[in-house]
Design an enzyme around this catalytic site. Structure first.
Site, PDB file in Angstrom:
ATOM      1  N   LYS A  11      -6.325  34.356  86.382  1.00 44.68           N
ATOM      2  CA  LYS A  11      -6.719  33.077  86.047  1.00 44.68           C
ATOM      3  C   LYS A  11      -7.820  33.028  87.511  1.00 44.68           C
ATOM      4  O   LYS A  11      -7.774  33.065  88.349  1.00 44.68           O
ATOM      5  CB  LYS A  11      -5.648  31.934  85.883  1.00 44.68           C
ATOM      6  CG  LYS A  11      -4.846  32.791  84.196  1.00 44.68           C
ATOM      7  CD  LYS A  11      -4.246  32.097  83.840  1.00 44.68           C
ATOM      8  CE  LYS A  11      -3.972  32.445  82.354  1.00 44.68           C
ATOM      9  NZ  LYS A  11      -2.850  31.460  82.029  1.00 44.68           N
ATOM     10  N   TYR A  51      -8.346  30.420  73.335  1.00 43.15           N
ATOM     11  CA  TYR A  51      -7.155  30.104  72.715  1.00 43.15           C
ATOM     12  C   TYR A  51      -6.553  29.561  71.561  1.00 43.15           C
ATOM     13  O   TYR A  51      -5.570  28.259  71.980  1.00 43.15           O
ATOM     14  CB  TYR A  51      -7.040  29.504  74.140  1.00 43.15           C
ATOM     15  CG  TYR A  51      -6.002  29.935  75.664  1.00 43.15           C
ATOM     16  CD1 TYR A  51      -5.781  30.636  75.635  1.00 43.15           C
ATOM     17  CD2 TYR A  51      -7.132  29.840  76.950  1.00 43.15           C
ATOM     18  CE1 TYR A  51      -4.725  30.832  76.519  1.00 43.15           C
ATOM     19  CE2 TYR A  51      -6.446  30.739  77.417  1.00 43.15           C
ATOM     20  CZ  TYR A  51      -5.877  31.373  78.225  1.00 43.15           C
ATOM     21  OH  TYR A  51      -5.022  32.384  79.353  1.00 43.15           O
ATOM     22  N   ASN A 114      -0.779  29.845  86.103  1.00 38.09           N
ATOM     23  CA  ASN A 114       0.393  31.602  86.904  1.00 38.09           C
ATOM     24  C   ASN A 114      -0.260  32.467  86.765  1.00 38.09           C
ATOM     25  O   ASN A 114      -0.480  33.331  86.775  1.00 38.09           O
ATOM     26  CB  ASN A 114       1.101  30.934  84.945  1.00 38.09           C
ATOM     27  CG  ASN A 114       0.166  31.396  83.722  1.00 38.09           C
ATOM     28  OD1 ASN A 114      -0.802  31.717  83.775  1.00 38.09           O
ATOM     29  ND2 ASN A 114       0.914  31.328  82.527  1.00 38.09           N
ATOM     30  N   HIS A 117      -2.978  36.540  82.640  1.00 35.02           N
ATOM     31  CA  HIS A 117      -2.645  36.110  80.812  1.00 35.02           C
ATOM     32  C   HIS A 117      -2.858  37.203  80.469  1.00 35.02           C
ATOM     33  O   HIS A 117      -3.682  38.500  81.032  1.00 35.02           O
ATOM     34  CB  HIS A 117      -3.797  35.653  80.043  1.00 35.02           C
ATOM     35  CG  HIS A 117      -3.937  36.174  78.647  1.00 35.02           C
ATOM     36  ND1 HIS A 117      -3.119  34.965  78.078  1.00 35.02           N
ATOM     37  CD2 HIS A 117      -4.113  36.813  78.077  1.00 35.02           C
ATOM     38  CE1 HIS A 117      -3.346  35.449  76.361  1.00 35.02           C
ATOM     39  NE2 HIS A 117      -3.718  36.580  76.565  1.00 35.02           N
ATOM     40  N   GLU A 128      -7.901  39.692  71.350  1.00 31.45           N
ATOM     41  CA  GLU A 128      -8.586  39.596  72.425  1.00 31.45           C
ATOM     42  C   GLU A 128      -9.441  40.967  73.320  1.00 31.45           C
ATOM     43  O   GLU A 128      -9.892  40.526  73.998  1.00 31.45           O
ATOM     44  CB  GLU A 128      -6.979  39.621  73.324  1.00 31.45           C
ATOM     45  CG  GLU A 128      -6.140  38.683  72.718  1.00 31.45           C
ATOM     46  CD  GLU A 128      -5.153  37.499  73.598  1.00 31.45           C
ATOM     47  OE1 GLU A 128      -4.557  36.700  73.548  1.00 31.45           O
ATOM     48  OE2 GLU A 128      -5.160  38.616  74.502  1.00 31.45           O
TER      49      GLU A 128
HETATM   50  P1  CMP Z   1      -1.011  32.342  78.908  1.00 28.72           P
HETATM   51  O1  CMP Z   1      -0.581  33.559  78.950  1.00 28.72           O
HETATM   52  O2  CMP Z   1      -2.482  32.415  79.685  1.00 28.72           O
HETATM   53  O3  CMP Z   1      -1.451  31.376  77.435  1.00 28.72           O
HETATM   54  C1  CMP Z   1      -1.499  30.249  77.230  1.00 28.72           C
HETATM   55  C2  CMP Z   1      -1.652  29.472  78.179  1.00 28.72           C
HETATM   56  O4  CMP Z   1      -0.951  28.055  79.128  1.00 28.72           O
HETATM   57  C3  CMP Z   1       0.238  30.003  79.121  1.00 28.72           C
HETATM   58  O5  CMP Z   1      -0.357  31.286  79.712  1.00 28.72           O
HETATM   59  C4  CMP Z   1      -0.036  29.008  80.404  1.00 28.72           C
HETATM   60  O6  CMP Z   1      -0.538  29.270  81.564  1.00 28.72           O
HETATM   61  C5  CMP Z   1      -0.691  27.486  79.644  1.00 28.72           C
HETATM   62  N1  CMP Z   1       0.596  26.596  79.345  1.00 28.72           N
HETATM   63  C6  CMP Z   1       0.146  24.715  80.194  1.00 28.72           C
HETATM   64  N2  CMP Z   1       1.551  24.791  79.382  1.00 28.72           N
HETATM   65  C7  CMP Z   1       2.516  25.882  78.359  1.00 28.72           C
HETATM   66  C8  CMP Z   1       3.752  25.576  77.986  1.00 28.72           C
HETATM   67  N3  CMP Z   1       4.115  24.182  78.115  1.00 28.72           N
HETATM   68  N4  CMP Z   1       3.461  27.042  77.036  1.00 28.72           N
HETATM   69  C9  CMP Z   1       2.813  27.752  77.148  1.00 28.72           C
HETATM   70  N5  CMP Z   1       2.199  27.839  77.684  1.00 28.72           N
HETATM   71  C10 CMP Z   1       2.014  27.468  78.188  1.00 28.72           C
END
Ligand code: CMP
Length: 141
Positions: A11, A51, A114, A117, A128
């Site tokens: 990311k 997403y 974070n 992904h 994906e």
């Molecule tokens: P990712 O694995 O990219 O999938 C969706 C993303 O939404 C997740 O990582 C997080 O970066 C973001 N996100 C933010 N808030 C939440 C939440 N409460 N639960 C899950 N994903 C979240």
């Protein structure tokens, strides 16, 4: 265990920190192979489409804004049990809950920023990978 191909995104926070190589090295050290990759700045439309499954969630707007805040490094990873292995290496979505030594524990700052992904199932991985690498034959070895 089956040979699988999964989608991994480094990311904007990881790209800004200049740790693409360090993160990719972890996948390689665990036996995964990079079979396609691109560094690109997603458009809003692309991030919203990627997403879409989260479009009704309260965090969707912030997630899209974050994902278009800078370039991302998108890769397809292949190997034995690649989908689960990638998720094990990443650690929990919320870095505060990620196990020590996982990518998110070591490189992520928050649940939005974070670092990575990864696809969460065989069906998701197929969709994906096709989203970013439509010509990649998923089962070709
Ligand atoms: P990712 O694995 O990219 O999938 C969706 C993303 O939404 C997740 O990582 C997080 O970066 C973001 N996100 C933010 N808030 C939440 C939440 N409460 N639960 C899950 N994903 C979240």
């Amino acid at each position: 265990m089956a040979i699988e191909t999964t989608l991994s995104i480094l990311k904007p926070d990881a790209v800004r920190k200049n740790v693409i190589g360090q993160i990719v090295s972890r996948f390689e050290a665990a036996g995964l192979q990079v079979v396609a990759a691109q560094l690109r700045h997603l458009s809003r439309r692309e991030a919203e489409a990627f997403y879409a499954v989260h479009s009704e969630r309260g965090f969707f707007k912030d997630l899209v804004e974050f994902m278009i805040s800078g370039p991302v490094f998108v890769q397809a990873l292949r190997g034995e049990g690649a989908i689960a292995l990638n998720r094990d290496l990443m650690g929990a979505t919320d870095p505060k809950k990620a196990a020590p030594g996982t990518i998110r524990a070591d490189f992520a700052d928050s649940i939005d920023a974070n670092a990575v992904h990864g696809s969460d199932s065989v069906e998701t991985a197929r969709a994906e990978v096709a989203f970013f690498f439509p010509t990649l034959a998923i089962h070709a070895r």
